[in-house]
Design an enzyme around this catalytic site. Structure first.
Site, PDB file in Angstrom:
ATOM      1  N   LYS B  78       0.846  -1.198   0.000  1.00  0.00           N
ATOM      2  CA  LYS B  78       0.000   0.000   0.000  1.00  0.00           C
ATOM      3  C   LYS B  78       0.882   1.248   0.000  1.00  0.00           C
ATOM      4  O   LYS B  78       1.890   1.293   0.713  1.00  0.00           O
ATOM      5  CB  LYS B  78      -0.893  -0.026   1.245  1.00  0.00           C
ATOM      6  CG  LYS B  78      -1.919   1.096   1.317  1.00  0.00           C
ATOM      7  CD  LYS B  78      -2.783   0.942   2.575  1.00  0.00           C
ATOM      8  CE  LYS B  78      -3.885   1.992   2.656  1.00  0.00           C
ATOM      9  NZ  LYS B  78      -4.711   1.857   3.885  1.00  0.00           N
ATOM     10  N   SER B 153      -9.745   1.730   3.159  1.00  0.00           N
ATOM     11  CA  SER B 153      -8.883   2.500   2.285  1.00  0.00           C
ATOM     12  C   SER B 153      -7.871   1.655   1.514  1.00  0.00           C
ATOM     13  O   SER B 153      -7.327   2.119   0.515  1.00  0.00           O
ATOM     14  CB  SER B 153      -8.133   3.555   3.100  1.00  0.00           C
ATOM     15  OG  SER B 153      -7.245   2.943   4.008  1.00  0.00           O
ATOM     16  N   SER B 177      -9.782  -0.605   7.389  1.00  0.00           N
ATOM     17  CA  SER B 177      -9.223  -0.391   6.049  1.00  0.00           C
ATOM     18  C   SER B 177      -8.496  -1.580   5.434  1.00  0.00           C
ATOM     19  O   SER B 177      -8.135  -1.533   4.262  1.00  0.00           O
ATOM     20  CB  SER B 177      -8.267   0.805   6.051  1.00  0.00           C
ATOM     21  OG  SER B 177      -8.996   2.006   6.022  1.00  0.00           O
TER      22      SER B 177
END
Lengths: 95, 486
Positions: B78, B153, B177
């Site tokens: 990420k 997210s 997330s």
């Protein structure tokens, strides 16, 4: 309304954000709705309840005060938007 | 089976038996990305050349008999986790050109294990969001239905695993997330106990809630990634000096004698989609058939979790994001004549709408006259939520619930309605407030073919029990083996 447009402008100034009139209007409505919802917390009597700022019970993490490997000047400055060989540059502060 | 469809454990076996090279595997994954990325948009930055060099180096390591479970395995990270020399943007204009001078501890650990790091994954800007639509650069599409959000997210991290664009990935979880996108994309995701995995090099959103964790194709891979990234780190003062077990050691035996709590507040939630409820109920039955004793429990303060969270997280964010001032790194607006105007212009042009909204909400909640009413009150309610968990874990080993109230919704559906969006985090936030571990494991599909996840939550440092339960559930079902057709 929970948070006035004047409050939004004040808070934006504290947070160093520049908002146009449309953004002030929109944020005032949206943040107002969120704060109205947050007010449900007041249904709970929390007299005497401890505050939690951290979910794991750790005390301070100490280490020896010794110099370790660190970023050199060149690397520390590498991402700066304006700089010279040894310094970060910013717009003039004192007139 | 295509090479890019392999799980980490399958690929590791082939690599160690010398029936496959990391070069072949990495090449296959990069070709897969080439074929599907224009439809998925999972990556912000791709490092194909660097990945091939790492693959060659991994092949050499393996040929010398020094490989680990992750040597030569293509993984993706990420874009909130710092990678030395590789752009780390947080999906924000303000960090668009930021090149970290150091690796996050988790990246150091993956590199030391010989993993191949193929790129950086899309996300909501600064991890603020539940859809990945708040990225400043692109919207990631759900591989199961390209018109829908992948969750967020860590939407890029989940979509990339679901679409076989990497064998596993890392995400971060501040309020759900990792678990929510894992649920929406039909992959396994784990948020470890707060302090289990070092946050050094994780760009801070809400420091008392943030935790890095894995997204994977199955539970065994999740355990392998947990083995690699867990452990105390002197560089993170909130990292906990707790011994790290071999998490794959939990993937055996049976579930007899285990007690799972079913929180009645979660199942009575008004926005819960009937298909999600059915899938979760069926999963509970499957676990009962495997010998788990399921009992109804109560977490009486559940209804206050969203309100407490959306004070605490924005407060911490407003403080953490004060560092983006256009001076030391990141974007600077160069039109301003004074320092204050430079700050204002830089932050207003650099941050997107959701980030500005949360900074304003947090700044307001911490400002003079409001601190006690908002931050103070929310911090007390946080204690009550933690006590709820402490109490139920006296009588059960873990809790079972949905991850998200609905399957993935359409892109654009909730874009200008932040409160409705926040309410969809109702099942996941509490674990962050309490610092306890949680995971999502695929447990069914909606009538439209969208994945549904089962959430498992346990006491501090109970990742092993969660993995064991998820593993046996997987052995009894085939949801995790289904693939999105692209």
């Amino acid at each position: 309304m929970k948070i006035s447009k004047k409050d939004v402008v004040h808070v934006a100034n504290l947070a160093r954000l520049e908002l146009d009139d449309a953004a002030v209007e929109k944020f005032s409505l949206q943040i107002g709705a969120i704060l109205d919802y947050v007010d449900t917390l007041n249904r709970l009597d929390t007299t005497g309840v401890r505050s939690t700022s951290h979910a794991i019970f750790l005390t301070n993490a100490f280490r020896d005060d010794r110099i370790k490997q660190h970023l050199g000047q060149e690397l520390a400055l590498a991402n700066a938007p304006e700089k010279d060989d040894s310094t970060f540059w910013v717009p003039r502060v004192i007139g | 089976m295509k090479l890019y469809e392999l799980t980490i454990s399958q690929a590791a076996a082939l690599l160690s038996e010398r029936r496959l090279t990391s070069r072949e595997l990495t090449q296959a994954v990069l070709e897969r990305i080439d074929a599907v990325e224009d439809r998925i948009s999972a990556f912000i930055t791709l490092n194909a050349d660097l990945a091939m060099a790492q693959a060659d180096s991994a092949d050499k390591t393996i040929s010398e008999g020094r490989g680990t479970a992750l040597t030569g395995i293509p993984l993706a990270i990420k874009d909130i986790i710092c990678t030395q020399g590789i752009r780390t943007t947080c999906a924000s204009r303000i960090l668009e050109n930021f090149i970290p001078p150091y690796d996050a501890t988790v990246v150091q650990k993956l590199k030391a294990a010989g993993a191949v790091l193929i790129g950086k994954l899309n996300m909501d800007e600064f991890a603020m969001g539940s859809t990945t639509e708040n990225s400043a650069f692109k919207t990631t599409h759900n591989p199961w239905d390209l018109t829908r959000i992948p969750g967020g997210s860590s939407g890029g991290s989940a979509a990339a695993v679901a679409a076989d664009m990497c064998l596993g990935s890392l995400g971060s979880d501040t309020g759900g997330s990792i678990r929510q996108p894992a649920s929406h994309c039909g992959v396994v995701g784990m948020k470890p106990t707060y302090g289990r995995v070092s946050r050094f090099g994780l760009v801070a959103f809400a420091s008392s809630l943030d935790q890095i964790g894995p997204l994977a194709k199955d539970t065994r891979d999740c355990a392998l990634l947990m083995n690699a990234i867990s452990g105390h780190d002197p560089q993170d003062s909130t990292s906990v000096p707790e011994p790290v077990p071999d998490f794959t050691g939990f993937l055996n035996g049976d579930l007899k004698g285990l007690v799972a709590g079913i929180p009645k507040e979660y199942h009575a939630s008004s926005g819960l989609d009937p298909e999600v409820m059915q899938a979760v109920n069926r999963a509970v039955q499957t676990l009962k058939d495997l010998g788990v004793r399921c009992v109804d429990v109560s977490l009486p303060h559940t209804e206050y979790a969203v309100a407490a969270y959306y004070v605490i997280a924005p407060c911490e964010a407003s403080s953490n994001l004060a560092r983006y001032d256009g001076v030391k790194y990141g974007f600077r607006d160069k039109t301003a004549g004074t320092l204050i105007d430079m700050y204002r212009n830089t932050r207003s042009k650099g941050f997107g709408t959701e980030v500005q909204r949360r900074i304003l909400l947090g700044t307001y909640s911490l400002s003079a006259g409001y601190y006690d009413a908002y931050y103070g009150k929310a911090s007390q309610v946080r204690s009550l939520i933690m006590d709820d968990f402490k109490k139920v874990f006296q009588s059960c080993d873990l809790l079972l619930s949905p991850v998200a109230p609905t399957p993935a919704f359409a892109i654009g559906d909730h874009m200008d309605d932040p409160l409705t969006m926040y309410l969809s985090d109702v099942f996941t936030l509490s674990a962050n407030l309490a610092g306890i571990p949680g995971m999502s494991v695929p447990c069914g599909f909606s009538s439209k073919g969208l994945p549904i996840g089962l959430q498992l939550v346990g006491p501090h440092f109970s990742e092993g029990i969660l993995l064991k339960t998820a593993y046996h559930f997987e052995q009894a079902t085939d949801f995790h083996q289904k693939k999105a057709i692209l």
